[in-house]
Design an enzyme around this catalytic site. Structure first.
Site, mmCIF file in Angstrom:
data_model
loop_
_atom_site.group_PDB
_atom_site.id
_atom_site.type_symbol
_atom_site.label_atom_id
_atom_site.label_comp_id
_atom_site.label_asym_id
_atom_site.label_seq_id
_atom_site.Cartn_x
_atom_site.Cartn_y
_atom_site.Cartn_z
ATOM 1 C CE LYS A 1 28.213 23.004 -27.275
ATOM 2 N NZ LYS A 1 26.808 23.495 -27.579
ATOM 3 N N GLY B 1 23.190 13.290 -26.049
ATOM 4 C CA GLY B 1 22.372 14.006 -27.021
ATOM 5 C C GLY B 1 21.825 13.046 -28.073
ATOM 6 C CB SER B 2 20.261 13.769 -31.272
ATOM 7 O OG SER B 2 21.208 14.461 -32.062
ATOM 8 N N GLY C 1 25.775 12.448 -32.457
ATOM 9 C CA GLY C 1 26.766 11.459 -32.055
ATOM 10 C C GLY C 1 27.584 10.955 -33.227
ATOM 11 C CD GLU D 1 22.195 9.053 -22.185
ATOM 12 O OE1 GLU D 1 21.356 8.807 -23.104
ATOM 13 O OE2 GLU D 1 22.008 9.885 -21.296
ATOM 14 C CB CYS E 1 17.923 10.370 -22.345
ATOM 15 S SG CYS E 1 18.481 10.046 -20.663
ATOM 16 C CD GLU F 1 15.317 10.452 -28.300
ATOM 17 O OE1 GLU F 1 15.450 10.199 -27.090
ATOM 18 O OE2 GLU F 1 16.258 10.847 -29.021
#
Length: 492
Positions: free
Chosen positions: A187, A240-241, A245, A263, A297, A396
């Site tokens: 996806k 992703g974020s 997650g 990750e 990242c 972040e």
């Protein structure tokens, strides 16, 4: 490397609307719904992709499950040859893939060419070569028994990848999962799907059997959530974020307890000591935060500088930031391209306003530029004397925003560097070899760079500590996510 004339030709080419790849066939979303793909270069509609939902994910997972037995039973070296052909195909058409990806997500072409198709090609070739080299083990048992440890594929892998480096990060997950004998439902991010849809065609042209790789586009709330909750997905791999997650972990708990590898974000620190080569360190730190407009990242979002050289070093950083060419990402002379979406651009600008309000000193940047293009561009931004407990240091931003802080002692630098919830990457700049080794051991990060930043290749793992995630991409260690261990205990 691709030349400017070729880039300009590819820039003008029309982009076909994207369809899902399910069981070897291109299909629209069952509902017929689509999403606009907006180019961040100029804010125009580039193409449309399928807005998939649970029904489409069900079809993709069923296709992956159907293909699993024959793919997992294939001789590993035969699987490897197919993966290597996919890598060769990516490399052969790298220019087209790179330009398509840049039109989709805004990364500067000079970086995108190497980091996207060329990196993805190397990844498929690497895991293709590993096929057939993954040995099991014989346990050191007591006399009268034989213990064998087998590596088996987990089954169907769901992979959800972000918009900043979609081709590179998808390759890390897809190639490793396929090498281990699994089938995959991928996806992509809804704002950067086009190069991955093209990858699906190339994989099939290279001989990948139908259903082994399925690609379903759509939003995270619809397609992503359906994949995370699917009862027939065995492992979910995500980049992703942190907030997303957490949702994926919850979805796993509420469905079949599938393993979830994450990750996640970072707030990666660089520690610069007074004995460092300051101009070289400034160049590395500036590149580490401002390349791809900070949408990386492992971006070097914080820099701690020994107080005796702090002012000098920040001045070097400001000079580097202000000299950086930000603009059209399809111009080879551009050093930092566009922000991937209008939503992300406004998040970054809001973070800059909040940082000023919290007392950080804005040294340069912090504003939208090139507004006449219709695209999404932000000037490289540096804040000095950022409070350790401020959002600028702790959260972040995922944009071209650097927070600088002075320190007095090594212990203080370590405390500051480790003083967030993240632990993805870090950098150390010093001429003292002993200090460099100490810092590698003391910094809480999955990757520690010494006198450089970024650039680690496929041979070494990437993974985070703390709230930067779990599991590893890249290297042979990535295979661990996609294998089960089975013990055979045999009486002799």
């Amino acid at each position: 490397m691709i030349d400017q004339a070729r880039i300009d030709t590819l820039r003008a080419a029309p982009v076909a609307d994207g369809l899902n790849l399910i069981g070897g066939h291109r299909v629209a979303a069952a509902s017929g719904a689509t999403l606009d793909t907006i180019s961040p270069i100029d804010g125009t509609v580039l193409a449309r992709i399928a807005a998939s939902a649970a029904q489409d994910v069900d079809r993709a997972v069923a296709a992956a499950r159907k293909a699993f037995d024959s793919w997992s039973d294939m001789a590993p070296m035969a699987r490897g040859r197919i993966l290597q052909r996919i890598g060769d195909a990516i490399a052969a058409d790298a220019g087209t893939l790179a330009v398509l990806g840049v039109r989709d997500n805004g990364t500067e072409i000079a970086m995108a060419y190497k980091a996207e198709p060329m990196s993805a090609a190397a990844t498929f070739r690497y895991y293709g070569e590993l096929c057939g080299k993954d040995y099991g083990q014989i346990a050191p048992t007591a006399p009268g028994a034989l213990g064998l440890v087998h590596h088996e594929p987990v089954g169907v892998v769901g992979a959800i990848v972000p918009w900043n480096f979609p081709l590179m990060i998808a390759a890390w997950k897809v190639a490793a999962a396929l090498a281990a004998g699994n089938t995959v439902v991928l996806k992509p991010a809804e704002v950067a799907s086009l190069s991955l849809l093209r990858l699906g065609d190339m994989a099939q042209e290279a001989g990948l059997p139908a259903g082994v790789l399925n690609i379903v586009t759509g939003t995270g709330a619809a397609a992503g959530d359906a994949l995370a909750r699917h009862m027939d997905v065995d492992v979910l791999a995500f980049t992703g974020s942190g907030p997303v997650g957490r949702k994926l972990l919850k979805a796993s708990a509420q469905s079949n307890l599938k393993r979830v590898y994450l990750e996640l974000g970072g707030k990666s620190p660089c520690v610069v000591f007074a004995d460092a080569d300051l101009p070289a360190a400034a160049k590395a730190v500036a590149g580490g935060i401002f390349r791809d407009s900070g949408q990386v990242c492992i971006a070097a979002a914080r820099v701690m500088v020994e107080r005796s050289v702090h002012a000098e070093f920040v001045t070097l950083l400001v000079q580097a930031a202000e000299a950086m060419r930000v603009g059209d990402p399809l111009d080879l002379s551009t050093q930092a391209g566009a922000i991937a979406s209008e939503v992300q651009m406004h998040k970054i600008l809001t973070a800059c306003r909040d940082a000023e309000a919290a007392g950080a000193d804005l040294r340069t940047g912090g504003r939208q530029i090139h507004t006449d293009t219709g695209g999404y561009y932000i000037s490289p931004t540096i804040f000095d004397n950022a409070p350790q407990n401020s959002a600028l240091v702790q959260e972040e931003i995922f944009g071209p925003v650097l927070a600088a802080q002075p320190f007095d002692t090594e212990d203080q630098a370590v405390a500051m560097a480790n003083g967030t919830s993240y632990g993805l990457a870090a950098g150390v700049f010093t001429r003292d070899v002993s200090r460099a080794h100490r810092m590698v051991g003391r910094l809480r990060a999955g990757v520690v760079h010494v006198n450089t930043y970024g650039g680690a290749d496929i041979t070494v793992p990437l993974g985070g500590h703390g709230q930067s995630g779990n599991g590893h991409d890249k290297s042979p260690h990535a295979l661990d996510k996609f294998r089960n261990l089975k013990t055979a205990w045999i009486a002799l």
